[in-house]
Design an enzyme around this catalytic site. Structure first.
Site, short mmCIF file in Angstrom:
data_model
loop_
_atom_site.label_atom_id
_atom_site.label_comp_id
_atom_site.label_asym_id
_atom_site.label_seq_id
_atom_site.Cartn_x
_atom_site.Cartn_y
_atom_site.Cartn_z
N HIS A 179 0.81 -1.22 0.00
CA HIS A 179 0.00 0.00 0.00
C HIS A 179 0.85 1.27 0.00
O HIS A 179 1.92 1.34 0.59
CB HIS A 179 -0.92 0.00 1.23
CG HIS A 179 -0.17 -0.09 2.53
ND1 HIS A 179 0.31 1.01 3.20
CD2 HIS A 179 0.20 -1.15 3.28
CE1 HIS A 179 0.92 0.65 4.31
NE2 HIS A 179 0.86 -0.69 4.39
N ASP A 180 0.37 2.27 -0.72
CA ASP A 180 0.91 3.63 -0.71
C ASP A 180 2.31 3.74 -1.32
O ASP A 180 2.98 4.76 -1.14
CB ASP A 180 0.93 4.20 0.72
CG ASP A 180 -0.42 4.09 1.41
OD1 ASP A 180 -1.37 4.71 0.92
OD2 ASP A 180 -0.52 3.36 2.43
N GLY A 197 5.11 -1.09 2.65
CA GLY A 197 4.29 0.09 2.48
C GLY A 197 5.09 1.38 2.40
O GLY A 197 6.14 1.52 3.03
#
Length: 333
Positions: A179-180, A197
């Site tokens: 994520h991200d 992440g």
């Protein structure tokens, strides 16, 4: 005007055609249907609200969600699926077992001419315990990416952020992008490369197999990660690292030459690297002083690549960054 539909034998009585301004959607449950140069296998499940471009091919046992959009010329091989609020650009290919999108709030947007490999999972909910299912989450993928088999790429962990993949990347089998993450252009991630992440990768980065990158790390442009590297701090531009934990092992000279860096640029980068990382003497000059000396060196500072290297190193020591990978000093300047 609605384009004419035909089948090899007869059109199923359950066929429905929904016209939109740009896309067409088709549902069939008996015959294979040819429409606007599109092929939809009768075992595919296509929601009547899905928007399909011209020349789309949907194979057996595929499924398309109600809010999905497929651009012109997309190909879905048997058993691939598009879920949730997902948009595929023109000429995207989903190989057998590929899953794109999720029914959670937010969206997945895939650009044009992307290939998504066998059993890859793209744009699903992140693996972050802080994520709240009611929050929107996002993934944006650019154009001309080759995402190979069993790769997983997750949406963002919060509505104020995005997972972003640029253009022209080769992401080999069984890689993971969490994520991200922010991935630039023209990178090559070898098999089993794992990005935690919030990792940021610039352009033309190359990882060897089974490289692992700690969350919030930055990988500078034209850097190289050796096989099995465990990277827990930033890798500045042009650097080569290896080991557990990864250490600087010099400049990525092969990569720089392949990308067209001039002899003068490479020579200047080598001089700057030696002065910063390999120079030890009895005066015990600090790392900051070594950087300052190179920044004031009349023969080096006018080279753009050297300035970019120095800026990349300094950026890594900003308040919210993790510093650079460790290095070994060697005698001789």
């Amino acid at each position: 005007m609605l384009m004419k539909l035909s089948t090899r034998n007869s059109i199923s009585s359950s066929l429905r055609v929904i016209q939109t301004s740009r896309f067409f959607s088709y549902v069939a449950d008996e015959e294979r249907v040819y429409a606007s140069n599109s092929i939809i296998h009768p075992t595919a499940i296509v929601h009547p609200n899905a928007l399909l471009g011209q020349g789309v091919s949907i194979g057996p046992f595929c499924s398309i969600s109600s809010s999905a959009k497929l651009g012109n010329g997309c190909q879905l091989y048997p058993g691939s699926h598009v879920f949730g609020n997902t948009e595929l650009g023109d000429s995207c290919t989903l190989m057998t077992g590929a899953v794109v999108g999720d029914d959670f709030p937010g969206c997945t947007v895939i650009g044009s001419n992307n290939a998504i490999g066998y059993h890859a999972v793209i744009g699903v909910k992140c693996q972050d315990l802080k994520y709240k299912p009611e929050d929107e989450c996002f993934l944006e993928v650019g154009h001309n990416n080759d995402i190979r088999e069993h790769t997983s790429i997750h949406r963002s962990s919060k509505s104020t952020d995005r997972t972003v993949i640029g253009d022209g990347n080769l992401i080999m089998g069984a890689c993971h992008i969490a994520h991200d993450c922010k991935i630039g252009n023209n990178n090559i991630f070898a098999n089993n490369t794992l990005l935690a992440g919030h990792v940021e990768v610039e352009d033309y980065v190359h990882t060897a197999g089974a490289a692992v990158v700690h969350q919030f790390c930055h990988l500078g442009s034209f850097s190289f990660l050796g096989g099995g590297s465990v990277v827990s701090q930033d890798v500045p531009k042009y650097m080569m690292v290896a080991g557990n934990r990864a250490e600087l092992r010099g400049l990525n000279l092969v990569g720089l030459a392949r990308r067209g860096f001039s002899i003068e640029e490479i020579r200047s980068l080598k001089t700057a690297y030696r002065k910063i990382f390999m120079c030890t003497d009895t005066t015990a000059v600090s790392f900051e002083e070594k950087l300052a000396q190179v920044e004031q060196h009349e023969g080096l500072i006018h080279i753009p690549a050297v300035r970019a290297l120095l800026q990349s190193i300094r950026d890594s020591f900003a308040e919210d960054r993790r510093g650079i990978c460790k290095y070994r000093s060697w005698n001789g300047c």
